[in-house]
Design an enzyme around this catalytic site. Sequence first.
Site, PDB file in Angstrom:
ATOM      1  N   LYS A  16      41.429  67.412  39.645  1.00  0.00           N
ATOM      2  CA  LYS A  16      40.567  66.330  39.162  1.00  0.00           C
ATOM      3  C   LYS A  16      39.616  65.956  40.274  1.00  0.00           C
ATOM      4  CE  LYS A  16      40.365  63.878  35.322  1.00  0.00           C
ATOM      5  NZ  LYS A  16      40.845  64.352  34.025  1.00  0.00           N
TER       6      LYS A  16
HETATM    7  N1  GLU Z   1      38.650  65.724  31.386  1.00  0.00           N
HETATM    8  C1  GLU Z   1      39.381  66.349  30.344  1.00  0.00           C
HETATM    9  C2  GLU Z   1      40.856  66.073  30.482  1.00  0.00           C
HETATM   10  O1  GLU Z   1      41.262  65.127  31.137  1.00  0.00           O
HETATM   11  C3  GLU Z   1      39.058  67.831  30.202  1.00  0.00           C
HETATM   12  C4  GLU Z   1      39.391  68.666  31.385  1.00  0.00           C
HETATM   13  C5  GLU Z   1      38.900  70.105  31.275  1.00  0.00           C
HETATM   14  O2  GLU Z   1      38.439  70.489  30.222  1.00  0.00           O
HETATM   15  O3  GLU Z   1      38.997  70.801  32.274  1.00  0.00           O
HETATM   16  O4  GLU Z   1      41.671  66.733  29.909  1.00  0.00           O
END
Ligand code: GLU
Length: 438
Positions: free
Chosen positions: A128
């Site tokens: 993240k």
């Molecule tokens: N931000 C989204 C999540 O928390 C998508 C993450 C992604 O597609 O890599 O799942």
Amino acid sequence: MSDSTTKVRPSGQTVIGPDKDRFLSHDNPFEDMMARFDHAAELLGLDSGLYKVLRMPEKQIIVSVPIQLDNGEVEVFTGYRVLYNTSRGPAKGGIRFDLKVTLDEVKALAAWMTWKCAVVNIPFGGAKGAVVCDPTVLSLSELERITRRYTAALIDTFGPESDIPAPDVNTNERVMAWIMDTYSMHTRHAVTAVVTGKPVEMGGSLGRREATGRGCMIVTREALNHLKMPLKGTRVAVQGFGNVGSVAAELMAQEGMSIVAVSDNSSAIVNTKGVNVEAALAWIKEHRYLKGFPGGEEIPGNDLLTLDCDVLVPAAVENVITPHNAPSIKAKVICEGANGPTTAGADSILDDKGVFVIPDILANAGGVTVSYFEWVQDRGGYFWDEPTVNERLGRILRTSFQDVLSLSQRHAVNMRTAAYMLSIERVAAVHRLRGMYA
Ligand code: GLU
């Protein structure tokens, strides 16, 4: 500077807006994640070496992001990228722009991405990223400079084989396009697979924008089926009307469910006869916020969570269901569209009340699942039509739901613990096979 609408953080930064009290919460998302991890690891009988490995992020990067503001002044923002675990594949996870984000929160979110990818069994690890900023006060060109400089600072981390960003809170397709362009300029050729959630014109996948909300609808349908509750007329309250909440509401309404309440940062609207989701979306398109939407009655935002309904979809931010309001929740099913909407302390209260919780790492996994499809399409250079994307998404989520459900029945644990058990075991299995490099 401090008045009823403005608070000053200990760091001196000013926090403005309706959820200004959130950072004062004592809930630390990383500790909450760890509490669930510990419980599942104990039930799995995870050996102490692997337990130690999986409790730590692999890499935590903090970067300075200096940019020139439109007024000519220089401002330096702080950026984070945490790679929690990459044993199963490249790190995968979104980037958020948020004034209240902390490194601990990014660590928790990166860990959740690891478990999420493992629950749906896609070949990614978890990551993240975040930039501490308030996108509502920044111009588009300032946001572009922040994005490009953040990407440049992390150029050695990002890559289609190593770490693949995606949209998250306050970031979107446009931000992903800037990341892809910056990365491609550095590598001297177009690298579409470095990022997912891109515009379809430049290698994005059909169905990606709707995927998280669609996933919420699919797992809710599975849960209602399992609980022998009808789809038609089931009353749903949705907190958050962004990319996740609005699509979930729209698709659930199409399935015959009745959306009795919706909310965003500005307002919560209740209508026992059913909110017209399309009209609410049209209102937001014109007025930016839900405030003033005439299709229902306005209620205090927090009341939405304890409303009389069958399904509650918290699809906004972390830490909204707490030991404080959990006793008053009336929904029989909670579908966690957001990451970490329930604090660890609220879990046992919901269990005691018999609430069926579809945990975030399963409920909102539709987004990263279609991100996986996007990455596969980019690397293969061959693109699928939307029915194919949706059909494959449905298959993965239905299987994952059933995998988690049967584990929960076998071990007599709730769905969250079962989802953690399934994913930790999948990650641990790969660690055992790969062995310890030294
Ligand atoms: N931000 C989204 C999540 O928390 C998508 C993450 C992604 O597609 O890599 O799942």
